[in-house]
Design a protein around this motif. Structure first.
Motif, short mmCIF file in Angstrom:
data_model
loop_
_atom_site.label_atom_id
_atom_site.label_comp_id
_atom_site.label_asym_id
_atom_site.label_seq_id
_atom_site.Cartn_x
_atom_site.Cartn_y
_atom_site.Cartn_z
N TYR A 5 -0.44 6.22 -10.15
CA TYR A 5 0.75 6.84 -10.73
C TYR A 5 1.70 6.96 -9.58
N ASP A 6 2.83 7.11 -9.98
CA ASP A 6 4.08 7.44 -9.20
C ASP A 6 4.86 8.56 -9.83
N ILE A 7 5.38 9.39 -9.13
CA ILE A 7 6.30 10.75 -9.42
C ILE A 7 7.71 10.84 -8.83
N VAL A 8 8.51 10.89 -9.44
CA VAL A 8 9.89 11.02 -8.70
C VAL A 8 10.51 12.37 -9.05
N LEU A 9 10.40 13.52 -8.02
CA LEU A 9 11.07 14.65 -8.10
C LEU A 9 12.49 14.83 -7.50
N ILE A 22 12.01 13.48 -3.73
CA ILE A 22 10.29 13.52 -3.13
C ILE A 22 9.73 12.61 -4.32
N LEU A 23 9.04 11.79 -3.42
CA LEU A 23 8.27 10.71 -4.19
C LEU A 23 6.89 10.88 -3.79
N ILE A 24 6.08 10.60 -4.84
CA ILE A 24 4.62 10.66 -4.89
C ILE A 24 4.21 9.46 -5.24
N ASP A 25 3.06 8.86 -4.71
CA ASP A 25 2.48 7.71 -4.97
C ASP A 25 1.24 7.81 -5.03
N SER A 26 0.27 7.70 -5.89
CA SER A 26 -1.19 7.72 -5.54
C SER A 26 -2.21 6.98 -6.64
N ILE A 27 -3.28 6.53 -5.77
CA ILE A 27 -4.51 5.83 -6.43
C ILE A 27 -5.67 6.80 -6.59
N VAL A 28 -5.91 6.83 -7.86
CA VAL A 28 -7.27 7.75 -8.51
C VAL A 28 -8.31 6.79 -8.96
N ILE A 29 -9.34 6.84 -8.35
CA ILE A 29 -10.57 6.36 -8.76
C ILE A 29 -11.59 7.40 -9.49
N GLY A 30 -12.06 7.41 -10.58
CA GLY A 30 -12.87 8.20 -11.05
C GLY A 30 -13.70 7.64 -12.35
N SER A 31 -14.38 8.28 -12.93
CA SER A 31 -15.28 8.14 -14.27
C SER A 31 -15.03 8.88 -15.50
N ILE A 51 2.46 5.87 -14.81
CA ILE A 51 1.26 5.93 -14.64
C ILE A 51 0.58 4.51 -15.29
N ARG A 52 -0.49 3.82 -14.68
CA ARG A 52 -1.04 2.38 -15.36
C ARG A 52 -2.23 2.48 -14.66
#
Length: 240
Positions: A97-101, A77-86, A112-113
């Motif tokens: 971030y990317d997660i491998v399950l 199960i592969l997760i990739d995401s982009i987060v914009i925040g403060s 995560i970078r």
């Protein structure tokens, strides 16, 4: 005659609904069992058809967005995401971030970078509580952890929710790798999840870590719909 997968409770209920008695049709057996067809069937979160998923969350306060994609590939199960925040300082950050399950929702790797910067973090796990850094060195202080918790996303709450089995009001205590999005530091922390309500389309879990407690609403796939005072889903099934 209906063929039933007896390892799947929902298959059994679907086959016998409307019947008060089910006969055991094994050879030479004259047995029957009375079954309550309206009884609640415990969910097996890891077997639920959820993939691929494409979801957007927003923070309850302040500015920001997260866009996460979930898919299956090669028994992972592969997760990739982009987060914009403060941050608390009101500085804007952009994190990928990317997660491998594995198929049981056990974390095997996380990266995560900060976008546009060199700063990043890569951790890997054998799935049995042994963690290594980017250089392949074992990290003793994370020994025993299976799940991760990224501070910038509600997605990682899904990992223990889908990995573990729950009975109503039963508390599951776990040790997780907590990763701060502010500085990419990590540490081992204790967390608790308790199933409070188990519905057909959504469920509520009480999450506790230290002195912090909140009731989290998830959809039928264990993905967060509402995390009060922190996140809410804007796009995807059951968006609010």
């Amino acid at each position: 005659m209906v063929r039933v997968d007896f390892s799947d409770p929902s298959s059994i209920v679907a086959a016998i609904r409307g019947h008060e008695i089910v006969y055991n049709c094994t050879a030479d057996a004259k047995l029957h069992t009375v079954i309550d067809t309206e009884a609640e069937v415990n969910k097996r979160w890891e077997d639920l058809p959820m993939l691929p998923a494409d979801i957007v969350w927003r923070p309850s306060t302040g500015i920001g967005y997260e866009h996460v994609k979930v898919r299956e590939e090669n028994d992972q199960i592969l997760i990739d995401s982009i987060v914009i925040g403060s941050q608390d300082t009101n500085d804007i950050f952009r994190v990928k971030y990317d997660i491998v399950l594995d198929k049981s929702w056990v974390t095997r790797a996380v990266a995560i970078r900060y976008l546009g910067e060199d700063q990043g973090l890569l951790l890997s796990s054998d799935g049995n509580g042994i963690w290594k850094d980017e250089q392949g060195q074992v990290i003793p202080e994370l020994s025993g952890c299976v799940d991760i918790d990224l501070s910038c996303t509600p997605f990682t709450n899904t990992l223990p929710i889908n990995r573990l089995s729950y009975e109503p009001s039963q508390q599951q205590e776990i040790q997780v790798v907590y990763i701060s999005a502010a500085d990419l530091s990590y540490k081992q922390v204790k967390q608790n999840y308790t199933l409070l309500e188990n519905g057909k389309d959504s469920s509520i879990f009480r999450y506790r870590s230290g002195n912090f407690t909140e009731n989290i609403t998830v959809d039928s796939n264990g993905i967060v719909v509402l995390y009060p005072n922190l996140f809410y889903r804007e796009m995807g099934p059951d968006a609010r």
